[in-house]
Design an enzyme around this catalytic site. Structure first.
Site, PDB file in Angstrom:
ATOM      1  N   ASP A 196       9.501  13.152  -2.320  1.00 13.58           N
ATOM      2  CA  ASP A 196       9.222  13.441  -3.730  1.00 13.58           C
ATOM      3  C   ASP A 196       7.730  13.718  -3.913  1.00 13.58           C
ATOM      4  OD1 ASP A 196      10.425  13.046  -6.691  1.00 13.58           O
ATOM      5  OD2 ASP A 196       8.372  12.269  -6.621  1.00 13.58           O
TER       6      ASP A 196
ATOM      7  N   TYR B  64       0.134  16.044  -7.682  1.00 15.01           N
ATOM      8  CA  TYR B  64      -0.327  15.117  -6.633  1.00 15.01           C
ATOM      9  C   TYR B  64      -1.293  15.789  -5.645  1.00 15.01           C
ATOM     10  CZ  TYR B  64       3.905  12.591  -8.193  1.00 15.01           C
ATOM     11  OH  TYR B  64       4.905  11.985  -8.930  1.00 15.01           O
TER      12      TYR B  64
ATOM     13  N   LYS C  86       7.415  19.178  -8.851  1.00 11.66           N
ATOM     14  CA  LYS C  86       7.451  19.139 -10.322  1.00 11.66           C
ATOM     15  C   LYS C  86       6.428  20.095 -10.920  1.00 11.66           C
ATOM     16  CE  LYS C  86       8.235  14.213  -9.566  1.00 11.66           C
ATOM     17  NZ  LYS C  86       7.310  13.764  -8.508  1.00 11.66           N
TER      18      LYS C  86
ATOM     19  N   HIS D  86       7.627  17.863 -15.176  1.00 13.44           N
ATOM     20  CA  HIS D  86       7.039  16.550 -14.879  1.00 13.44           C
ATOM     21  C   HIS D  86       6.984  15.633 -16.114  1.00 13.44           C
ATOM     22  CE1 HIS D  86       4.099  14.685 -11.747  1.00 13.44           C
ATOM     23  NE2 HIS D  86       4.725  13.737 -12.405  1.00 13.44           N
TER      24      HIS D  86
ATOM     25  N   LYS E 189       6.545   4.597  -2.473  1.00 17.31           N
ATOM     26  CA  LYS E 189       5.396   5.184  -1.770  1.00 17.31           C
ATOM     27  C   LYS E 189       4.720   4.105  -0.930  1.00 17.31           C
ATOM     28  CE  LYS E 189       0.693   5.358  -1.628  1.00 17.31           C
ATOM     29  NZ  LYS E 189      -0.279   4.233  -1.632  1.00 17.31           N
ATOM     30  N   SER E 190       4.325   4.439   0.276  1.00 14.49           N
ATOM     31  CA  SER E 190       3.441   3.566   1.047  1.00 14.49           C
ATOM     32  C   SER E 190       2.732   4.400   2.101  1.00 14.49           C
ATOM     33  CB  SER E 190       4.225   2.433   1.728  1.00 14.49           C
ATOM     34  OG  SER E 190       3.331   1.649   2.489  1.00 14.49           O
TER      35      SER E 190
ATOM     36  N   ARG F 138       5.355  -1.025   6.067  1.00 15.75           N
ATOM     37  CA  ARG F 138       6.046  -1.027   4.768  1.00 15.75           C
ATOM     38  C   ARG F 138       6.971   0.176   4.623  1.00 15.75           C
ATOM     39  NH1 ARG F 138       0.898  -2.273   0.846  1.00 15.75           N
ATOM     40  NH2 ARG F 138       0.794  -4.526   1.144  1.00 15.75           N
TER      41      ARG F 138
ATOM     42  N   ASN G 151      10.745  -0.596   3.663  1.00  9.56           N
ATOM     43  CA  ASN G 151      11.383  -0.053   2.461  1.00  9.56           C
ATOM     44  C   ASN G 151      12.639   0.759   2.778  1.00  9.56           C
ATOM     45  OD1 ASN G 151       9.256  -1.199   1.090  1.00  9.56           O
ATOM     46  ND2 ASN G 151       8.128   0.721   0.781  1.00  9.56           N
TER      47      ASN G 151
END
Ligand SMILES: NC(=O)c1ccc[n+]([C@@H]2O[C@H](COP(=O)([O-])OP(=O)(O)OC[C@H]3O[C@@H](n4cnc5c(N)ncnc54)[C@H](OP(=O)(O)O)[C@@H]3O)[C@@H](O)[C@H]2O)c1
Length: 283
Positions: free
Chosen positions: A47, A52, A77, A110, A234-235, A240, A244
């Protein structure tokens, strides 16, 4: 098969992996590495967003990973400055060219920006309908749309959004918007699913995590998927990213699910802006 991520059906007949990887606030220099790591672990859904600033690096990591394009579900987006249809068309082309892809799996508005563009997000949506008709966006959807915004699209547009990507986590369970989605065949995507880490020290979450022998993040992500929402934590921390992903080999019982849902703080639980008033347009 314990870690298989379910594919969920969208209202247009396409499917989306219920768990993905979010890249908000990952700088372009770190994005390709984080996305490569996620793909290695088994994530097949990324995503991103024009906002971003890392679409190019997402595309680079996907091309480098050796998987076929069709094996990775990619979302981007439309940024807030491009709501006029002619701008949306150019922005969509820039997204595809940054990703170096000829199509995207899911493209979203968005933010609705109801106080901008004379309140007209419908003509923006109709531009997205064009992208879907010409095959360059397999699915189209919205993000941060409140119930009145969705009602307006239902009244004035042809295509029902496949998803609505909204802030959802234990401190903002966002039930009203989720319920509208459920009733109208619009899947909810839960952004900031662990509230950017803020819910992980909550005593209820920690207690449940101890009971089931999982980490607080796994418990919260599991709560989301059992509610039927799509998530993409997110990481940039490899351990992690892997942690996740490991949420499909245990379950939470009804009591645990209800205790987590009971942490809802309503509006005060928001970590991000309220979509009714958010009007930021990048310079
Ligand atoms: N549509 C929208 O308006 C919108 C808005 C916000 C977000 N999003 C999407 O949703 C995605 C996820 O939301 P988000 O990035 O805001 O927040 P998030 O996924 O809820 O949380 C990310 C934060 O939690 C930390 N973290 C991740 N996994 C962890 C774990 N297992 N244990 C402890 N800490 C952990 C990360 O740290 P490290 O990176 O240091 O490990 C990072 O600081 C975004 O990346 C983006 O794709 C969409």
């Amino acid at each position: 098969m314990a870690h298989t991520v379910p594919d969920i059906s969208l209202n247009d007949g396409n499917t989306i992996p219920q768990l993905g990887f979010g890249v908000y606030q990952i700088g372009p220099k770190d994005t390709a590495e984080a996305v490569s790591r996620a793909l290695e672990i088994g994530y097949r859904h990324i995503d991103t967003a024009e906002m971003y600033g890392n679409e190019a690096e997402v595309g680079e990591a996907i091309r480098a990973c050796g998987l076929d394009r069709g094996e990775v579900f990619v979302t981007s987006k439309l940024n807030n400055g491009f709501h006029r249809p002619e701008d949306a068309r150019k922005a969509f082309e820039s997204t595809l060219s940054a990703l170096k892809m000829d199509h995207i799996d899911l493209f979203l508005i968005h933010w609705p920006l109801p106080t901008r563009y004379d309140g007209d997000f419908v003509s923006t949506w109709k531009a997205l309908e064009e992208f879907q008709r010409d095959g360059r966006a397999r699915s189209i959807g919205v993000s941060n749309f409140q119930v009145p915004h969705l009602e307006r699209l239902a009244a004035e547009a042809d295509v029902v959004p496949a998803v609505n990507q909204i802030e959802v986590h234990p401190y903002l369970t966002n039930e009203q918007v989720r319920a509208y989605g459920d009733a109208h065949n619009i899947l909810t995507e839960a952004w900031s699913p662990i509230a950017q880490g803020k819910v992980l020290d909550d005593p209820t979450i920690v207690d449940i995590a101890e009971q089931v022998g999982r980490t607080p993040a796994q418990v919260v992500l599991r709560w989301h998927v059992q509610r039927g929402d799509i998530v993409f934590p997110k990481s940039t921390t490899p351990k992690r990213i892997e942690e996740n992903f490991r949420i499909f080999d245990f379950t939470l019982d009804d009591t645990a699910m209800e205790r987590i849902s009971g942490l809802d703080k309503g509006e005060t639980g928001r970590t991000g802006p309220n979509p009714d008033v958010f009007d930021y347009i990048p310079a």
